[in-house]
Write a protein that holds these residues in place. Structure first.
Motif, PDB file in Angstrom:
ATOM      1  N   VAL A  96     -39.821  51.826 -50.907  1.00  0.00           N
ATOM      2  CA  VAL A  96     -39.457  52.326 -49.584  1.00  0.00           C
ATOM      3  C   VAL A  96     -39.468  53.846 -49.536  1.00  0.00           C
ATOM      4  N   VAL A  97     -38.999  54.510 -50.597  1.00  0.00           N
ATOM      5  CA  VAL A  97     -38.922  55.967 -50.550  1.00  0.00           C
ATOM      6  C   VAL A  97     -40.308  56.583 -50.400  1.00  0.00           C
ATOM      7  N   HIS A  98     -41.317  55.929 -50.987  1.00  0.00           N
ATOM      8  CA  HIS A  98     -42.669  56.486 -50.847  1.00  0.00           C
ATOM      9  C   HIS A  98     -43.217  56.269 -49.435  1.00  0.00           C
ATOM     10  N   ILE A  99     -42.803  55.183 -48.802  1.00  0.00           N
ATOM     11  CA  ILE A  99     -43.174  54.986 -47.394  1.00  0.00           C
ATOM     12  C   ILE A  99     -42.561  56.084 -46.532  1.00  0.00           C
ATOM     13  N   VAL A 100     -41.295  56.403 -46.795  1.00  0.00           N
ATOM     14  CA  VAL A 100     -40.619  57.467 -46.045  1.00  0.00           C
ATOM     15  C   VAL A 100     -41.345  58.791 -46.233  1.00  0.00           C
ATOM     16  N   VAL A 101     -41.621  59.136 -47.471  1.00  0.00           N
ATOM     17  CA  VAL A 101     -42.286  60.415 -47.757  1.00  0.00           C
ATOM     18  C   VAL A 101     -43.629  60.490 -47.037  1.00  0.00           C
ATOM     19  N   ILE A 111     -36.979  55.092 -39.399  1.00  0.00           N
ATOM     20  CA  ILE A 111     -36.526  53.718 -39.622  1.00  0.00           C
ATOM     21  C   ILE A 111     -36.563  53.384 -41.118  1.00  0.00           C
ATOM     22  N   ALA A 112     -37.651  53.790 -41.774  1.00  0.00           N
ATOM     23  CA  ALA A 112     -37.776  53.525 -43.207  1.00  0.00           C
ATOM     24  C   ALA A 112     -36.710  54.270 -44.010  1.00  0.00           C
ATOM     25  N   SER A 113     -36.295  55.451 -43.522  1.00  0.00           N
ATOM     26  CA  SER A 113     -35.285  56.224 -44.253  1.00  0.00           C
ATOM     27  C   SER A 113     -33.938  55.501 -44.274  1.00  0.00           C
ATOM     28  N   VAL A 114     -33.651  54.752 -43.221  1.00  0.00           N
ATOM     29  CA  VAL A 114     -32.410  53.967 -43.190  1.00  0.00           C
ATOM     30  C   VAL A 114     -32.449  52.908 -44.285  1.00  0.00           C
ATOM     31  N   VAL A 115     -33.600  52.241 -44.407  1.00  0.00           N
ATOM     32  CA  VAL A 115     -33.762  51.228 -45.447  1.00  0.00           C
ATOM     33  C   VAL A 115     -33.718  51.873 -46.829  1.00  0.00           C
ATOM     34  N   ALA A 116     -34.312  53.074 -46.942  1.00  0.00           N
ATOM     35  CA  ALA A 116     -34.338  53.765 -48.233  1.00  0.00           C
ATOM     36  C   ALA A 116     -32.925  54.107 -48.704  1.00  0.00           C
ATOM     37  N   VAL A 117     -32.097  54.624 -47.786  1.00  0.00           N
ATOM     38  CA  VAL A 117     -30.728  54.968 -48.161  1.00  0.00           C
ATOM     39  C   VAL A 117     -29.951  53.713 -48.550  1.00  0.00           C
ATOM     40  N   ARG A 118     -30.129  52.645 -47.792  1.00  0.00           N
ATOM     41  CA  ARG A 118     -29.437  51.390 -48.116  1.00  0.00           C
ATOM     42  C   ARG A 118     -29.881  50.859 -49.476  1.00  0.00           C
ATOM     43  N   SER A 119     -31.180  50.868 -49.731  1.00  0.00           N
ATOM     44  CA  SER A 119     -31.672  50.364 -51.018  1.00  0.00           C
ATOM     45  C   SER A 119     -31.221  51.262 -52.159  1.00  0.00           C
ATOM     46  N   GLY A 120     -31.131  52.581 -51.904  1.00  0.00           N
ATOM     47  CA  GLY A 120     -30.642  53.494 -52.930  1.00  0.00           C
ATOM     48  C   GLY A 120     -29.183  53.252 -53.257  1.00  0.00           C
ATOM     49  N   THR A 121     -28.392  52.960 -52.232  1.00  0.00           N
ATOM     50  CA  THR A 121     -26.979  52.640 -52.451  1.00  0.00           C
ATOM     51  C   THR A 121     -26.833  51.376 -53.289  1.00  0.00           C
ATOM     52  N   ASP A 122     -27.676  50.387 -53.013  1.00  0.00           N
ATOM     53  CA  ASP A 122     -27.632  49.139 -53.780  1.00  0.00           C
ATOM     54  C   ASP A 122     -28.098  49.344 -55.220  1.00  0.00           C
ATOM     55  N   ALA A 140     -26.305  63.485 -61.267  1.00  0.00           N
ATOM     56  CA  ALA A 140     -27.657  63.452 -60.716  1.00  0.00           C
ATOM     57  C   ALA A 140     -27.786  62.359 -59.661  1.00  0.00           C
ATOM     58  N   VAL A 141     -27.146  61.217 -59.891  1.00  0.00           N
ATOM     59  CA  VAL A 141     -27.178  60.127 -58.911  1.00  0.00           C
ATOM     60  C   VAL A 141     -26.520  60.564 -57.604  1.00  0.00           C
ATOM     61  N   ILE A 142     -25.359  61.196 -57.719  1.00  0.00           N
ATOM     62  CA  ILE A 142     -24.625  61.619 -56.522  1.00  0.00           C
ATOM     63  C   ILE A 142     -25.418  62.656 -55.727  1.00  0.00           C
ATOM     64  N   GLU A 143     -26.020  63.624 -56.410  1.00  0.00           N
ATOM     65  CA  GLU A 143     -26.794  64.654 -55.719  1.00  0.00           C
ATOM     66  C   GLU A 143     -27.993  64.050 -54.989  1.00  0.00           C
ATOM     67  N   HIS A 144     -28.683  63.142 -55.650  1.00  0.00           N
ATOM     68  CA  HIS A 144     -29.828  62.491 -55.013  1.00  0.00           C
ATOM     69  C   HIS A 144     -29.385  61.681 -53.800  1.00  0.00           C
ATOM     70  N   GLU A 145     -28.264  60.988 -53.937  1.00  0.00           N
ATOM     71  CA  GLU A 145     -27.757  60.172 -52.838  1.00  0.00           C
ATOM     72  C   GLU A 145     -27.357  61.044 -51.644  1.00  0.00           C
ATOM     73  N   GLU A 146     -26.706  62.168 -51.921  1.00  0.00           N
ATOM     74  CA  GLU A 146     -26.288  63.058 -50.831  1.00  0.00           C
ATOM     75  C   GLU A 146     -27.485  63.647 -50.096  1.00  0.00           C
ATOM     76  N   TRP A 147     -28.502  64.076 -50.844  1.00  0.00           N
ATOM     77  CA  TRP A 147     -29.706  64.610 -50.190  1.00  0.00           C
ATOM     78  C   TRP A 147     -30.432  63.516 -49.410  1.00  0.00           C
ATOM     79  N   GLY A 148     -30.411  62.286 -49.918  1.00  0.00           N
ATOM     80  CA  GLY A 148     -31.031  61.187 -49.190  1.00  0.00           C
ATOM     81  C   GLY A 148     -30.337  60.919 -47.865  1.00  0.00           C
ATOM     82  N   GLU A 149     -29.014  61.005 -47.858  1.00  0.00           N
ATOM     83  CA  GLU A 149     -28.279  60.798 -46.601  1.00  0.00           C
ATOM     84  C   GLU A 149     -28.541  61.931 -45.616  1.00  0.00           C
ATOM     85  N   ARG A 150     -28.620  63.169 -46.136  1.00  0.00           N
ATOM     86  CA  ARG A 150     -28.962  64.294 -45.243  1.00  0.00           C
ATOM     87  C   ARG A 150     -30.346  64.090 -44.627  1.00  0.00           C
TER      88      ARG A 150
END
Length: 274
Positions: free
Chosen positions: A11-16, A50-61, A75-85
């Motif tokens: 999903v993240v590559h679809i977003v990018v 729309i894909a970014s919403v799925v990406a953040v959800r999948s990243g959280t999981d 590193a996980v927390i920083e990546h997660e925070e930037w993904g939410e931004r």
């Protein structure tokens, strides 16, 4: 809701792809020369949001196993925070695009606003990707863990043992390198490449030429891969050299050179032994 952590790399590559394409198209569209770019930019940006919403959800999981790796939590927390931004900004851009489509008389102004936000979005998506790369490649977050298969975890361990052993060798810690290769040999007795690497380490790192020669002779007849078999025979030749048996080493290398006439390496080694 089902756990979709396994989908995160896809999903993240679809977003990018959608976001970068949409932002670039939106900025170019301000020139007003190609009307099709307006629709293309809006479509890409909305789908990317729309894909970014799925990406953040999948990243959280997916973050649980990665976060438990020692040293990887920050590193996980920083990546997660930037993904939410990134998700929040892309949803804002998508909202601007939708309003622009709904209000044709003001579309030009909304396109300018979307382009300005998109420029910021390119920076945010870069930072998100950069922190994701740091997590994966510098902390092994997710590597070998995504599928949950024991074989994948084993691949991760084997790669880690190999790279640490090679680092130990480069930094002249031969005993440490030999121990790691011996651990690999014990864990993967059916892996031909591991067995040859362990024999080579016994020669290089442990300075045990007789042991290395015995290890190679024990497996040489059963090796199936031609490249690995050639490497094993080279270990055999160097073991003979270390034992002072130059004629035996030359015989091994001469045979390699004859069987591989296109290889300059074997011929040069044979010539150097004469």
């Amino acid at each position: 809701m089902p756990n979709i952590g396994y989908m995160h790399p896809y999903v993240v590559h679809i977003v990018v792809g959608f976001i970068i394409a949409g932002c670039v198209l939106r900025i170019i569209s301000l020139a007003g020369k190609w009307n099709w770019m307006n629709q293309a930019a809006a479509t890409a940006l909305i789908l990317g949001a729309i894909a970014s919403v799925v990406a953040v959800r999948s990243g959280t999981d997916a973050h649980g196993p990665a976060e438990r790796v020692p040293g990887a939590r920050e590193a996980v927390i920083e990546h997660e925070e930037w993904g939410e931004r990134a998700r929040n900004l892309f949803l804002l851009i998508a909202a601007v695009e939708v309003v622009g489509l709904a209000v044709p008389s003001r579309r030009r102004w909304f396109n300018v606003a979307s382009a300005a936000l998109g420029a910021a979005g390119l920076f945010v998506i870069y930072e998100t990707a950069e922190h994701g790369g740091d997590l994966v490649y510098s902390h092994a977050g997710g590597v070998g863990l995504r599928t949950g298969e024991p074989e994948d975890v084993g691949n991760l361990l084997r790669a880690g043992l190999y790279h640490q052993a090679m680092l130990d060798r480069r930094e002249h810690r031969g005993d440490a390198a030999a121990r790691l290769f011996a651990e690999m040999k014990q864990r993967w007795p059916a892996d031909e490449e591991v067995q040859v690497l362990a024999a080579d380490s016994r020669l290089r790192d442990a300075n045990d030429a007789a042991g290395a020669l015995a290890d190679v002779d024990a497996i040489l007849g059963s090796l199936q891969d031609a490249r690995i078999k050639r490497n094993a025979r080279l270990v055999r030749a160097y073991s003979f050299l270390a034992l002072g048996q130059k004629d035996s080493a030359l015989a091994v290398v001469e045979r390699l050179a004859a069987e591989n006439p296109a290889s300059v390496r074997y011929r040069a080694l044979a010539d150097s032994l004469k």
